[in-house]
Design a protein around this motif. Sequence first.
Motif, PDB file in Angstrom:
ATOM      1  N   HIS A  30       0.822  -1.223   0.000  1.00 19.26           N
ATOM      2  CA  HIS A  30       0.000   0.000   0.000  1.00 19.26           C
ATOM      3  C   HIS A  30       0.852   1.267   0.000  1.00 19.26           C
ATOM      4  O   HIS A  30       0.576   2.218   0.721  1.00 19.26           O
ATOM      5  N   GLN A  33      -1.240   5.718  -2.302  1.00 20.72           N
ATOM      6  CA  GLN A  33      -2.615   5.879  -1.847  1.00 20.72           C
ATOM      7  C   GLN A  33      -3.222   7.130  -2.463  1.00 20.72           C
ATOM      8  O   GLN A  33      -2.514   8.071  -2.793  1.00 20.72           O
ATOM      9  N   HIS A  34      -4.536   7.105  -2.590  1.00 24.25           N
ATOM     10  CA  HIS A  34      -5.249   8.293  -3.040  1.00 24.25           C
ATOM     11  C   HIS A  34      -6.626   8.303  -2.389  1.00 24.25           C
ATOM     12  O   HIS A  34      -7.094   7.296  -1.866  1.00 24.25           O
ATOM     13  N   TRP A  50      -9.254   6.832   1.987  1.00 27.93           N
ATOM     14  CA  TRP A  50      -7.921   6.571   1.452  1.00 27.93           C
ATOM     15  C   TRP A  50      -7.950   5.154   0.910  1.00 27.93           C
ATOM     16  O   TRP A  50      -8.357   4.208   1.602  1.00 27.93           O
ATOM     17  N   CYS A  52      -5.728   2.227  -1.606  1.00 24.77           N
ATOM     18  CA  CYS A  52      -4.469   1.855  -2.248  1.00 24.77           C
ATOM     19  C   CYS A  52      -4.648   1.937  -3.762  1.00 24.77           C
ATOM     20  O   CYS A  52      -5.609   1.384  -4.309  1.00 24.77           O
ATOM     21  N   LYS A  53      -3.714   2.604  -4.434  1.00 22.57           N
ATOM     22  CA  LYS A  53      -3.787   2.734  -5.895  1.00 22.57           C
ATOM     23  C   LYS A  53      -3.535   1.410  -6.600  1.00 22.57           C
ATOM     24  O   LYS A  53      -3.983   1.201  -7.718  1.00 22.57           O
ATOM     25  N   LEU A  59      -8.258   1.864   2.994  1.00 24.00           N
ATOM     26  CA  LEU A  59      -7.268   1.865   4.071  1.00 24.00           C
ATOM     27  C   LEU A  59      -7.694   2.659   5.297  1.00 24.00           C
ATOM     28  O   LEU A  59      -7.494   2.215   6.419  1.00 24.00           O
TER      29      LEU A  59
END
Length: 73
Positions: A30, A33-34, A50, A52-53, A59
């Motif tokens: 992870h 993140q975005h 949030w 994980c990309k 998250l």
Amino acid sequence: MENKQKLRQLVSQKDQITKEILEIQEECPHKEQHIKFISADKTSVGRARWVCKICEKVLSIPSSKDIENWMKK
């Protein structure tokens, strides 16, 4: 009977896919993140989280400041 058997097969496939996704998400570091809007289902209102990309695991909940900064982009 045909639909019942097909449904059981599809549910089994869904369960297997869900298990594989969870395994991949557990192994993911992870690092990227975005903030993304996530909803529990298609009818519910999305909430900022949030994510994980890489593996798309939710998250945490972003702070008000995080959301402000995200909206400015």
